[in-house]
Design a protein around this motif. Structure first.
Motif, PDB file in Angstrom:
ATOM      1  N   GLY A 100     -54.539 -18.040  53.588  1.00  0.00           N
ATOM      2  CA  GLY A 100     -53.189 -18.063  53.013  1.00  0.00           C
ATOM      3  C   GLY A 100     -52.076 -17.886  54.024  1.00  0.00           C
ATOM      4  O   GLY A 100     -51.125 -18.666  54.058  1.00  0.00           O
ATOM      5  N   ILE A 101     -52.179 -16.872  54.875  1.00  0.00           N
ATOM      6  CA  ILE A 101     -51.115 -16.635  55.861  1.00  0.00           C
ATOM      7  C   ILE A 101     -51.051 -17.802  56.843  1.00  0.00           C
ATOM      8  O   ILE A 101     -49.962 -18.255  57.218  1.00  0.00           O
ATOM      9  CB  ILE A 101     -51.329 -15.292  56.585  1.00  0.00           C
ATOM     10  CG1 ILE A 101     -51.230 -14.127  55.590  1.00  0.00           C
ATOM     11  CG2 ILE A 101     -50.325 -15.120  57.725  1.00  0.00           C
ATOM     12  CD1 ILE A 101     -49.897 -14.005  54.878  1.00  0.00           C
ATOM     13  N   GLY A 102     -52.192 -18.324  57.250  1.00  0.00           N
ATOM     14  CA  GLY A 102     -52.202 -19.492  58.134  1.00  0.00           C
ATOM     15  C   GLY A 102     -51.528 -20.689  57.500  1.00  0.00           C
ATOM     16  O   GLY A 102     -50.819 -21.453  58.179  1.00  0.00           O
ATOM     17  N   MET A 103     -51.719 -20.867  56.201  1.00  0.00           N
ATOM     18  CA  MET A 103     -51.056 -21.972  55.496  1.00  0.00           C
ATOM     19  C   MET A 103     -49.543 -21.760  55.488  1.00  0.00           C
ATOM     20  O   MET A 103     -48.778 -22.704  55.706  1.00  0.00           O
ATOM     21  CB  MET A 103     -51.603 -22.097  54.074  1.00  0.00           C
ATOM     22  CG  MET A 103     -53.019 -22.625  54.039  1.00  0.00           C
ATOM     23  SD  MET A 103     -53.747 -22.614  52.383  1.00  0.00           S
ATOM     24  CE  MET A 103     -52.720 -23.795  51.531  1.00  0.00           C
ATOM     25  N   ILE A 104     -49.126 -20.529  55.237  1.00  0.00           N
ATOM     26  CA  ILE A 104     -47.687 -20.232  55.245  1.00  0.00           C
ATOM     27  C   ILE A 104     -47.117 -20.527  56.633  1.00  0.00           C
ATOM     28  O   ILE A 104     -46.067 -21.161  56.765  1.00  0.00           O
ATOM     29  CB  ILE A 104     -47.421 -18.773  54.832  1.00  0.00           C
ATOM     30  CG1 ILE A 104     -47.849 -18.545  53.381  1.00  0.00           C
ATOM     31  CG2 ILE A 104     -45.941 -18.421  55.022  1.00  0.00           C
ATOM     32  CD1 ILE A 104     -47.863 -17.084  52.955  1.00  0.00           C
ATOM     33  N   GLU A 105     -47.816 -20.085  57.673  1.00  0.00           N
ATOM     34  CA  GLU A 105     -47.343 -20.322  59.047  1.00  0.00           C
ATOM     35  C   GLU A 105     -47.276 -21.810  59.377  1.00  0.00           C
ATOM     36  O   GLU A 105     -46.441 -22.230  60.178  1.00  0.00           O
ATOM     37  CB  GLU A 105     -48.246 -19.599  60.040  1.00  0.00           C
ATOM     38  CG  GLU A 105     -48.109 -18.099  59.957  1.00  0.00           C
ATOM     39  CD  GLU A 105     -49.127 -17.331  60.778  1.00  0.00           C
ATOM     40  OE1 GLU A 105     -48.817 -16.172  61.116  1.00  0.00           O
ATOM     41  OE2 GLU A 105     -50.216 -17.869  61.063  1.00  0.00           O
ATOM     42  N   ALA A 106     -48.138 -22.608  58.767  1.00  0.00           N
ATOM     43  CA  ALA A 106     -48.150 -24.052  59.038  1.00  0.00           C
ATOM     44  C   ALA A 106     -46.977 -24.782  58.402  1.00  0.00           C
ATOM     45  O   ALA A 106     -46.559 -25.832  58.903  1.00  0.00           O
ATOM     46  CB  ALA A 106     -49.463 -24.663  58.542  1.00  0.00           C
ATOM     47  N   VAL A 107     -46.422 -24.244  57.311  1.00  0.00           N
ATOM     48  CA  VAL A 107     -45.380 -24.979  56.592  1.00  0.00           C
ATOM     49  C   VAL A 107     -44.002 -24.320  56.619  1.00  0.00           C
ATOM     50  O   VAL A 107     -43.032 -24.912  56.169  1.00  0.00           O
ATOM     51  CB  VAL A 107     -45.790 -25.252  55.118  1.00  0.00           C
ATOM     52  CG1 VAL A 107     -47.051 -26.096  55.062  1.00  0.00           C
ATOM     53  CG2 VAL A 107     -45.953 -23.958  54.336  1.00  0.00           C
ATOM     54  N   ALA A 108     -43.918 -23.089  57.138  1.00  0.00           N
ATOM     55  CA  ALA A 108     -42.646 -22.370  57.150  1.00  0.00           C
ATOM     56  C   ALA A 108     -42.346 -21.893  58.571  1.00  0.00           C
ATOM     57  O   ALA A 108     -43.177 -21.988  59.471  1.00  0.00           O
ATOM     58  CB  ALA A 108     -42.695 -21.186  56.183  1.00  0.00           C
ATOM     59  N   GLU A 109     -41.156 -21.370  58.739  1.00  0.00           N
ATOM     60  CA  GLU A 109     -40.696 -20.879  60.035  1.00  0.00           C
ATOM     61  C   GLU A 109     -40.565 -19.363  59.991  1.00  0.00           C
ATOM     62  O   GLU A 109     -40.308 -18.784  58.940  1.00  0.00           O
ATOM     63  CB  GLU A 109     -39.326 -21.489  60.356  1.00  0.00           C
ATOM     64  CG  GLU A 109     -39.294 -23.007  60.315  1.00  0.00           C
ATOM     65  CD  GLU A 109     -37.884 -23.576  60.221  1.00  0.00           C
ATOM     66  OE1 GLU A 109     -36.898 -22.830  60.424  1.00  0.00           O
ATOM     67  OE2 GLU A 109     -37.764 -24.779  59.924  1.00  0.00           O
ATOM     68  N   ASP A 110     -40.706 -18.741  61.155  1.00  0.00           N
ATOM     69  CA  ASP A 110     -40.430 -17.303  61.319  1.00  0.00           C
ATOM     70  C   ASP A 110     -41.180 -16.446  60.290  1.00  0.00           C
ATOM     71  O   ASP A 110     -40.586 -15.597  59.624  1.00  0.00           O
ATOM     72  CB  ASP A 110     -38.930 -17.018  61.211  1.00  0.00           C
ATOM     73  CG  ASP A 110     -38.100 -17.858  62.157  1.00  0.00           C
ATOM     74  OD1 ASP A 110     -38.552 -18.076  63.292  1.00  0.00           O
ATOM     75  OD2 ASP A 110     -37.007 -18.302  61.760  1.00  0.00           O
ATOM     76  N   VAL A 111     -42.462 -16.641  60.157  1.00  0.00           N
ATOM     77  CA  VAL A 111     -43.265 -15.920  59.172  1.00  0.00           C
ATOM     78  C   VAL A 111     -43.516 -14.494  59.671  1.00  0.00           C
ATOM     79  O   VAL A 111     -43.927 -14.292  60.811  1.00  0.00           O
ATOM     80  CB  VAL A 111     -44.610 -16.632  58.926  1.00  0.00           C
ATOM     81  CG1 VAL A 111     -45.467 -15.854  57.937  1.00  0.00           C
ATOM     82  CG2 VAL A 111     -44.368 -18.061  58.433  1.00  0.00           C
ATOM     83  N   ARG A 112     -43.260 -13.529  58.804  1.00  0.00           N
ATOM     84  CA  ARG A 112     -43.527 -12.119  59.125  1.00  0.00           C
ATOM     85  C   ARG A 112     -44.260 -11.478  57.956  1.00  0.00           C
ATOM     86  O   ARG A 112     -43.864 -11.643  56.803  1.00  0.00           O
ATOM     87  CB  ARG A 112     -42.227 -11.369  59.372  1.00  0.00           C
ATOM     88  CG  ARG A 112     -41.584 -11.769  60.675  1.00  0.00           C
ATOM     89  CD  ARG A 112     -40.352 -10.970  61.069  1.00  0.00           C
ATOM     90  NE  ARG A 112     -40.137  -9.745  60.350  1.00  0.00           N
ATOM     91  CZ  ARG A 112     -38.935  -9.297  60.008  1.00  0.00           C
ATOM     92  NH1 ARG A 112     -37.852  -9.983  60.307  1.00  0.00           N
ATOM     93  NH2 ARG A 112     -38.798  -8.158  59.371  1.00  0.00           N
TER      94      ARG A 112
END
Length: 142
Positions: A100-112
């Motif tokens: 899930g977090i990897g997917m978020i990082e792939a499609v969004a910017e500045d993930v924290r």
């Protein structure tokens, strides 16, 4: 213009988060259609909300809540998903899960991802396009 939803930690809430985030983001683009950028951000919202629902509350289940916030500053949007549950370290071998977090990082910017004693907060950003109905930004480094 902003978005604020308080959702029960119930699997059905992920669908509501997708619908509401999609409508809100598309409205920022001046359309009722979801362009590729909006679809990416909706995917990121879904993953963050689903993770909170599944992992934050454990056996306590639907007594918890998940909060979704979205704020826009011009074409730049900031999304935040938070819960008041307990952080659980991912297993060493997640098997077919844990993406899930990897997917978020792939499609969004500045993930924290910020776990804390009062819950976990996931924030990420996206940049919408300049033409109404065509929210396809230039990717960083393009």
């Amino acid at each position: 213009m902003s978005l604020h939803l308080e959702l029960p930690a119930d699997p059905g809430a992920a669908g509501r988060s997708r619908r509401e985030a999609g409508r809100w983001l598309a409205s920022l683009c001046g359309t009722d259609r979801q362009c590729p950028t909006v679809q990416d951000l909706v995917l990121a919202v879904n993953e963050a909300v689903s993770n909170s629902i599944e992992h934050a509350y454990g056996a306590s289940g639907p007594d918890g809540t998940v909060t979704l916030r979205g704020d826009a500053d011009g074409l730049r949007v900031r999304m935040e998903v938070s819960d008041h549950g307990r952080w659980r370290d991912p297993p060493e071998d997640p098997g077919y899960r844990g993406r899930g977090i990897g997917m978020i990082e792939a499609v969004a910017e500045d993930v924290r991802v910020e776990p804390g004693p009062d819950g976990t907060t996931v924030t990420f950003h996206g940049t919408l396009g300049r033409c109404p109905g065509l929210c396809v930004p230039e990717r960083p480094g393009s």
